[in-house]
Design an enzyme around this catalytic site. Structure first.
Site, PDB file in Angstrom:
ATOM      1  N   CYS A  16       0.900  -1.171   0.000  1.00  0.00           N
ATOM      2  CA  CYS A  16       0.000   0.000   0.000  1.00  0.00           C
ATOM      3  C   CYS A  16       0.928   1.207   0.000  1.00  0.00           C
ATOM      4  O   CYS A  16       1.206   1.789   1.046  1.00  0.00           O
ATOM      5  CB  CYS A  16      -0.878  -0.024   1.240  1.00  0.00           C
ATOM      6  SG  CYS A  16      -1.994  -1.435   1.313  1.00  0.00           S
TER       7      CYS A  16
ATOM      8  N   ALA B  33       1.467   4.326  -1.909  1.00  0.00           N
ATOM      9  CA  ALA B  33       1.419   5.758  -2.237  1.00  0.00           C
ATOM     10  C   ALA B  33       1.191   6.620  -0.987  1.00  0.00           C
ATOM     11  O   ALA B  33       0.487   6.179  -0.076  1.00  0.00           O
ATOM     12  CB  ALA B  33       0.299   5.994  -3.244  1.00  0.00           C
ATOM     13  N   PRO B  34       1.808   7.794  -0.896  1.00  0.00           N
ATOM     14  CA  PRO B  34       2.569   8.508  -1.935  1.00  0.00           C
ATOM     15  C   PRO B  34       4.059   8.166  -2.002  1.00  0.00           C
ATOM     16  O   PRO B  34       4.808   8.900  -2.637  1.00  0.00           O
ATOM     17  CB  PRO B  34       2.370   9.980  -1.544  1.00  0.00           C
ATOM     18  CG  PRO B  34       2.268   9.939  -0.045  1.00  0.00           C
ATOM     19  CD  PRO B  34       1.564   8.641   0.279  1.00  0.00           C
ATOM     20  N   GLY B  35       4.484   7.088  -1.358  1.00  0.00           N
ATOM     21  CA  GLY B  35       5.817   6.574  -1.659  1.00  0.00           C
ATOM     22  C   GLY B  35       6.937   6.965  -0.721  1.00  0.00           C
ATOM     23  O   GLY B  35       8.107   6.732  -1.036  1.00  0.00           O
ATOM     24  N   ASN B  36       6.613   7.535   0.427  1.00  0.00           N
ATOM     25  CA  ASN B  36       7.700   7.904   1.353  1.00  0.00           C
ATOM     26  C   ASN B  36       8.497   6.681   1.784  1.00  0.00           C
ATOM     27  O   ASN B  36       9.730   6.693   1.796  1.00  0.00           O
ATOM     28  CB  ASN B  36       7.127   8.592   2.593  1.00  0.00           C
ATOM     29  CG  ASN B  36       6.598   9.957   2.263  1.00  0.00           C
ATOM     30  OD1 ASN B  36       7.202  10.694   1.485  1.00  0.00           O
ATOM     31  ND2 ASN B  36       5.452  10.305   2.813  1.00  0.00           N
ATOM     32  N   LYS B  37       7.778   5.624   2.132  1.00  0.00           N
ATOM     33  CA  LYS B  37       8.486   4.428   2.606  1.00  0.00           C
ATOM     34  C   LYS B  37       9.143   3.702   1.446  1.00  0.00           C
ATOM     35  O   LYS B  37      10.188   3.071   1.609  1.00  0.00           O
ATOM     36  CB  LYS B  37       7.534   3.527   3.401  1.00  0.00           C
ATOM     37  CG  LYS B  37       7.036   4.230   4.658  1.00  0.00           C
ATOM     38  CD  LYS B  37       6.077   3.426   5.471  1.00  0.00           C
ATOM     39  CE  LYS B  37       5.455   4.280   6.566  1.00  0.00           C
ATOM     40  NZ  LYS B  37       4.457   5.275   6.050  1.00  0.00           N
TER      41      LYS B  37
ATOM     42  N   ASP C 239      -0.823   0.356  -5.239  1.00  0.00           N
ATOM     43  CA  ASP C 239      -1.791   1.216  -4.563  1.00  0.00           C
ATOM     44  C   ASP C 239      -3.034   1.280  -5.438  1.00  0.00           C
ATOM     45  O   ASP C 239      -2.959   1.067  -6.652  1.00  0.00           O
ATOM     46  CB  ASP C 239      -1.243   2.623  -4.297  1.00  0.00           C
ATOM     47  CG  ASP C 239      -1.929   3.294  -3.099  1.00  0.00           C
ATOM     48  OD1 ASP C 239      -1.324   3.344  -2.016  1.00  0.00           O
ATOM     49  OD2 ASP C 239      -3.089   3.744  -3.261  1.00  0.00           O
TER      50      ASP C 239
ATOM     51  N   ARG D  47      -2.695   9.495  -5.966  1.00  0.00           N
ATOM     52  CA  ARG D  47      -1.541   9.314  -5.077  1.00  0.00           C
ATOM     53  C   ARG D  47      -0.399   8.604  -5.808  1.00  0.00           C
ATOM     54  O   ARG D  47       0.778   8.883  -5.560  1.00  0.00           O
ATOM     55  CB  ARG D  47      -1.963   8.523  -3.828  1.00  0.00           C
ATOM     56  CG  ARG D  47      -2.786   9.367  -2.852  1.00  0.00           C
ATOM     57  CD  ARG D  47      -3.494   8.506  -1.837  1.00  0.00           C
ATOM     58  NE  ARG D  47      -2.622   7.943  -0.820  1.00  0.00           N
ATOM     59  CZ  ARG D  47      -2.420   8.462   0.392  1.00  0.00           C
ATOM     60  NH1 ARG D  47      -3.012   9.587   0.731  1.00  0.00           N
ATOM     61  NH2 ARG D  47      -1.647   7.864   1.269  1.00  0.00           N
TER      62      ARG D  47
ATOM     63  N   CYS E 180      -0.565   4.400  11.342  1.00  0.00           N
ATOM     64  CA  CYS E 180      -0.441   5.626  12.148  1.00  0.00           C
ATOM     65  C   CYS E 180      -1.711   5.752  12.984  1.00  0.00           C
ATOM     66  O   CYS E 180      -2.306   6.816  13.094  1.00  0.00           O
ATOM     67  CB  CYS E 180      -0.170   6.856  11.286  1.00  0.00           C
ATOM     68  SG  CYS E 180      -1.376   7.132  10.000  1.00  0.00           S
TER      69      CYS E 180
END
Ligand code: SAM
Length: 307
Positions: free
Chosen positions: A110, A112-116, A134, A139, A233
């Site tokens: 899952c 997006a938006p791709g930080n991880k 995603d 996103r 989160c």
């Protein structure tokens, strides 16, 4: 809270940040002082009193730099060129704890938006391969731009419900690592409004938890998967410990919890035996957003556990 910056590699060094810190009022004398203070490992207490143009290496995550609150890098060249990303410290835990080995195949379920995803690419040194999924077109478009700007090349984005991705497809036969950061209530987000939390009904929480259980079960069906990081989160046990417990029970002895990051101060709620192997994060205890991470590994395999 503090401003956190994650280095993505590509030639970004401490010197770049020392240069930033000298932008306003630097002298050679400041520079020497800055360079020596910048690379010192601080305590959480030291992080709280950080001010001016000082910055520290984070005490837990080696690629993270901590700057005083109100520091804004959005207009900085390092950010606009994609050399650094700005992300809450707790959100940096899943990729760090998944710790995929160089050159390995990884799924970001899952994404997006791709930080991880970009953090995973940095850990993989842009080698190996990341399959990122995603459902949200908008996103995914943002993510594509962000990954290109950051110079990430070893990835394939797919607009697909991860639950419909076939674990038996030969293209995933070498996937050893999965990062699973599914949609959640967001109840750990510091900026969340009390009204939003009040509007989170029991039905909505159960629906989210049901999805999270299904998607975690599905991820564990990939035949070569050795290690998985599950994160939210959310502060609700229904989306965290309860999901992990239910899926571990369903798996029998196939997967177990890794005692992730033993030196991290805030642990999973003791809702089942072993739940303390999970991590929690909170504004009060870890100066971060509210967050949860569990790391699962296939039984019978030795996995490197970051300390
Ligand atoms: N990991 C991302 C990051 O670090 O930037 C954040 C992911 S966000 C918490 C959850 C994502 O899951 C959303 O982008 C949402 O569109 C996506 N999602 C929800 N249901 C999904 C599904 N069935 N398959 C794949 N992605 C899904």
């Amino acid at each position: 809270g503090c401003c956190l910056v994650m280095k993505l590699g590509r030639g970004v060094g401490w010197r770049d940040f020392c240069t930033w810190a000298l932008d306003v009022s630097g002298t050679e004398c400041d520079k020497a002082e800055l360079c020596s203070s910048s690379v010192c490992v601080g305590s959480v207490e030291e992080l709280k009193i950080l001010s001016g143009k000082k910055f520290l290496l984070d005490i837990h995550l080696p690629e993270l730099l901590v700057f005083p609150p109100q520091t804004d890098f959005h207009d900085n060249r390092l950010y606009t060129s994609g050399h650094i990303i700005l992300q809450d410290k707790a959100s940096c835990l899943p990729a760090f704890l998944l710790s995929p080995s160089a050159g390995s195949h990884v799924i970001d379920a899952c994404a997006a938006p791709g930080n991880k995803t970009s953090h995973l690419a940095a850990i993989l040194k842009n080698k190996g391969h990341i399959f990122a999924f995603d459902v949200d077109t908008k996103r995914l478009a943002t993510m594509n731009t962000m990954l290109m700007r950051a110079g990430v090349t070893s990835f394939k984005l797919a607009q697909q419900d991860f639950l419909t991705v076939d674990p038996q497809d030969p293209k995933y036969s070498k996937v050893k690592y999965i990062l699973l950061d599914p949609s959640c209530s967001g109840s750990g987000m510091v900026a969340r409004l009390p009204l939003e939390e009040a509007a989170l009904s029991a039905e909505r929480l159960q629906a989210l938890a049901g999805f999270q259980r299904r998607v975690l079960s599905h991820a564990l069906r990939f035949p070569a998967v050795q290690r998985l990081a599950y994160s939210t989160c959310s502060v609700h046990r229904e989306e965290n410990e309860d999901v992990v417990h239910a899926v571990l029970q369903e798996q029998g002895s196939a997967f177990r919890l890794v005692n992730a990051f033993p030196s991290w101060p805030c642990r999973g709620l003791a809702t089942f035996p072993g739940a303390e192997c999970c991590l929690r994060a909170s504004p009060a205890d870890t100066l971060t957003q509210g967050f949860f991470v569990a790391v699962l590994e296939r039984c019978g395999e030795e996995a490197a556990v970051p300390s």
